[in-house]
Design an enzyme around this catalytic site. Structure first.
Site, PDB file in Angstrom:
ATOM      1  N   GLY A 138      54.638 -25.042 -61.955  1.00  0.00           N
ATOM      2  CA  GLY A 138      54.372 -25.473 -60.591  1.00  0.00           C
ATOM      3  C   GLY A 138      53.626 -24.417 -59.791  1.00  0.00           C
TER       4      GLY A 138
ATOM      5  N   HIS B 165      62.542 -21.646 -56.985  1.00  0.00           N
ATOM      6  CA  HIS B 165      62.223 -22.862 -56.238  1.00  0.00           C
ATOM      7  C   HIS B 165      63.229 -23.080 -55.112  1.00  0.00           C
ATOM      8  CE1 HIS B 165      61.124 -23.369 -60.547  1.00  0.00           C
ATOM      9  NE2 HIS B 165      59.971 -23.747 -60.021  1.00  0.00           N
TER      10      HIS B 165
ATOM     11  N   ASP C  66      54.713  -3.293 -28.603  1.00  0.00           N
ATOM     12  CA  ASP C  66      55.332  -3.653 -29.874  1.00  0.00           C
ATOM     13  C   ASP C  66      56.843  -3.478 -29.880  1.00  0.00           C
ATOM     14  OD1 ASP C  66      55.244  -0.959 -29.692  1.00  0.00           O
ATOM     15  OD2 ASP C  66      54.151  -0.596 -31.548  1.00  0.00           O
ATOM     16  N   GLY C  67      57.432  -3.258 -28.703  1.00  0.00           N
ATOM     17  CA  GLY C  67      58.889  -3.241 -28.601  1.00  0.00           C
ATOM     18  C   GLY C  67      59.564  -2.010 -29.134  1.00  0.00           C
ATOM     19  N   ASP C  68      58.835  -0.887 -29.221  1.00  0.00           N
ATOM     20  CA  ASP C  68      59.457   0.304 -29.804  1.00  0.00           C
ATOM     21  C   ASP C  68      59.498   1.497 -28.857  1.00  0.00           C
ATOM     22  OD1 ASP C  68      56.811   1.067 -29.695  1.00  0.00           O
ATOM     23  OD2 ASP C  68      56.756   1.919 -31.707  1.00  0.00           O
ATOM     24  N   CYS C  69      59.188   1.289 -27.581  1.00  0.00           N
ATOM     25  CA  CYS C  69      59.149   2.418 -26.636  1.00  0.00           C
ATOM     26  C   CYS C  69      60.513   3.109 -26.566  1.00  0.00           C
ATOM     27  CB  CYS C  69      58.724   1.926 -25.249  1.00  0.00           C
ATOM     28  SG  CYS C  69      58.552   3.249 -24.041  1.00  0.00           S
TER      29      CYS C  69
ATOM     30  N   GLY D 146      38.985  14.513 -24.758  1.00  0.00           N
ATOM     31  CA  GLY D 146      39.496  14.655 -26.124  1.00  0.00           C
ATOM     32  C   GLY D 146      40.840  14.002 -26.338  1.00  0.00           C
TER      33      GLY D 146
ATOM     34  N   PRO E 265      57.154   0.397 -19.537  1.00  0.00           N
ATOM     35  CA  PRO E 265      58.240   1.224 -20.082  1.00  0.00           C
ATOM     36  C   PRO E 265      57.910   2.717 -20.120  1.00  0.00           C
ATOM     37  CG  PRO E 265      57.197  -0.073 -21.820  1.00  0.00           C
ATOM     38  CD  PRO E 265      56.689  -0.600 -20.516  1.00  0.00           C
ATOM     39  N   GLY E 266      56.646   3.067 -20.364  1.00  0.00           N
ATOM     40  CA  GLY E 266      56.280   4.480 -20.396  1.00  0.00           C
ATOM     41  C   GLY E 266      56.455   5.141 -19.047  1.00  0.00           C
TER      42      GLY E 266
END
EC number: 2.7.1.28
Length: 570
Positions: free
Chosen positions: A55, A220, A400-403, A485, A556-557
């Site tokens: 299959g 399966h 991305d929810g990681d702060c 920079g 958040p930062g």
């Protein structure tokens, strides 16, 4: 019904094969059939041809294993459905007419596959073809033997490889059949799943609770032998290997210390590569602890079950001859092209590079005492750890929810650093040391930005600790974050809180300024600036890539910076 990226539900198996063939010049479709053959079919004249299949939905099996040194061709059914007798027979005729010196069918032990391949075999024999069939049953799930025998799962791929290497070497059909059957007897596979899978257009085949995993299920979605609470990867692997090798299990693989094995860590379709690497390391470690030599380890997607989030482990006991066959070259696109050698968790590490000359010791005795520094830093760390969930929640909409995780990692790193040595009392030394800790261990864009800020601020404090020096240090740090920079310019939200606080700290340059009042004003300004970021558009970071970067909530930062300043003042 789960979402699927298909053109049509009815045509998905054909479309998948067409895409594979379109991208691989070594493959051809057999007209009128869901059959994939080697493009160099005349090259098999005088050699044994190998056909397999089953299959669809197990990609890259089986068409990914067509090529010189592996399969001559495969026959695909619809998703999780056996191929038809007519297509199997067409594949047999195609390789027979190309001059094959015998044909071996390699079939997984499922009733539908056995019936359809078996019927085609009988019809082909009636036409004069020399055809044999080997049925592979490598599943170690069931402790008591069933009428149908063991299911054929990922170990079948190793049989494809062994048979393919023998056929390429010109070995006879009798010899290939004998050696393949022997190899199949010293092999076992066991699966573990965190989620079900679903055929396109259908609902999932079963349900697992959020905190459950299932041991021994089929490719399966057929039921396994046990449901249990989700385990950490190392414990899950131990459970799998124990079940696979338990002598009281009728389908177990006998494994004794000193045995040499090939290990296959197979992604069942929906497991992340990160998790797969963790499982692979745990499997190697667990086998090593049992005194097993892992002669080769293959890690990747070999035989999947659509999008099932799960893994299977295959072990094949090998001697030098079997290992040579596993190592033999193949052009099959799904066989991993890796350096041949044993797997071990005990590889010698590359020595760390020798560090350059140490930083000169800065002046001591200037600035707050070490005990006071430790108290302030502990307050900062506690604040960030307490805010972890809040910062992650704010960051889920903006990035991305990681702060929160990133700042918590910084807090833990600072705590470990303080435990390993007394923090310097001199301000310049202190900020420079903190910059090193964050640059090395915090990660993310925040780690770089804080490192830039602290490194520059430390330079302003050399030989100084008077109030105006701290105002200068704040300005210097912000300028460093905004330098071309740094890639930060004025887009990163941490700057909003820092800039507001810096403006308030300018009062420290006035003679007679009240230090506590100025610091309190700086914290209030930072908090107000953080709150105001809810009405701003993101200009950098992951939040800048989303469709609506005006997020209507504090960044958040900026919130984290304001909280750190508040903790320093407490």
């Amino acid at each position: 019904v789960p979402k699927k990226l298909v053109t049509t539900v009815s045509g998905c198996a054909d479309d998948a094969l067409a895409g594979l063939v379109a991208c691989n010049p070594g493959l051809r479709l057999l007209q009128g059939h869901r059959v994939v053959l080697r493009s160099d079919l005349p090259a098999i004249r005088g050699r044994v041809a190998l056909l397999s299949g089953g299959g669809s939905g197990h990609e890259p099996a089986h068409a990914g294993y067509v090529g010189k040194g592996m399969l001559t061709g495969v026959v695909a059914g619809a998703v999780f459905a056996s191929p038809s007798v007519g297509s199997v027979l067409a594949a047999i005729r195609a390789v027979a007419q190309a001059g094959a010196a015998g044909i071996l069918l390699i079939v997984k032990n499922y009733t539908g596959d056995r019936l359809n391949f078996g019927m085609a075999l009988e019809r082909a024999r009636a036409e004069g073809a020399d055809v044999r069939m080997v049925v592979v049953g490598d599943d170690c799930a069931f402790t008591t033997p069933g009428k149908a025998g063991r299911r054929g799962i990922c170990g079948t791929v190793l049989i494809h490889k062994v048979a393919g290497a023998l056929a390429e070497a010109g070995v006879s059909l009798d010899e290939i059949e004998k050696k393949v059957m022997a190899a199949a007897k010293v092999m076992g596979t066991l699966g573990l799943s965190l989620s079900p899978c679903s055929i396109p257009g259908s609902k999932p085949s079963f349900q697992l609770a959020e905190d459950e995993m299932e041991l021994g299920l089929g490719i399966h979605g057929e039921a396994g032998v046990r449901r249990m609470k989700v385990l950490p990867a190392d414990k899950a692997v131990e459970t799998m290997l124990k079940h696979m090798t338990d002598p009281s299990n009728a389908s177990h693989l006998s494994l004794t210390p000193g045995s040499s094995v090939v290990l296959v860590v197979n992604n069942l379709g929906g497991l992340s590569c990160l998790e797969l690497g963790i499982v692979a390391g745990a499997a190697v470690r667990c086998l090593e602890n049992r005194g097993i030599c892992i002669a080769r380890a293959l890690v990747g997607s070999f035989m999947t079950a659509l999008e099932m989030a799960g893994v299977s482990l295959t072990l094949m006991l090998v001697d030098e001859e079997l290992l040579r066959l596993i190592d033999a070259k193949t052009t099959a696109m799904a066989w991993p092209n890796v350096l041949a050698g044993p797997a071990t968790t005990r590889r010698e590490e590359v020595p760390a590079p020798v560090e350059g000359p140490g930083k000169p010791q800065d002046e001591t005795g200037i600035g707050p005492g070490t005990a006071r520094v430790r108290r302030v830093l502990e307050r900062v760390c506690s604040t960030l750890l307490e805010m972890q969930d809040k910062l992650n929640e704010l960051d889920r909409a903006a990035g991305d929810g990681d702060c929160g995780h990133t700042h918590a990692r910084a807090a833990q790193a600072i705590r470990e650093w303080m435990c390993s040595r007394p923090p310097p009392a001199a301000p310049a030394q202190l900020l420079s040391a903190l910059a090193d800790v964050l640059l090395e261990q915090m990660g993310g864009s925040s780690g770089v930005l804080y490192g830039l800020f602290l490194t520059a601020a430390a330079r302003s404090l050399h030989g100084r600790s008077d109030p105006p020096a701290w105002a200068d240090a704040m300005d210097t740090g912000i300028e460093a974050m905004q330098s071309p920079g740094s890639q930060a310019n004025s887009h990163f939200s941490q700057l909003d809180s820092l800039f507001a606080a810096a403006q308030a700290l300018h009062s420290l340059r006035s003679p007679g300024a009240n230090l506590l009042e100025v610091l309190a004003a700086a914290v209030q300004s930072a908090e107000a600036a953080a709150e105001a970021t809810r009405h701003m558009e993101a200009g950098a970071g992951r939040a800048s890539y989303i469709r609506s970067s005006r997020l209507e909530q504090p960044d958040p930062g900026a919130v984290a910076v304001a909280a750190v300043l508040g903790a320093v003042l407490e």
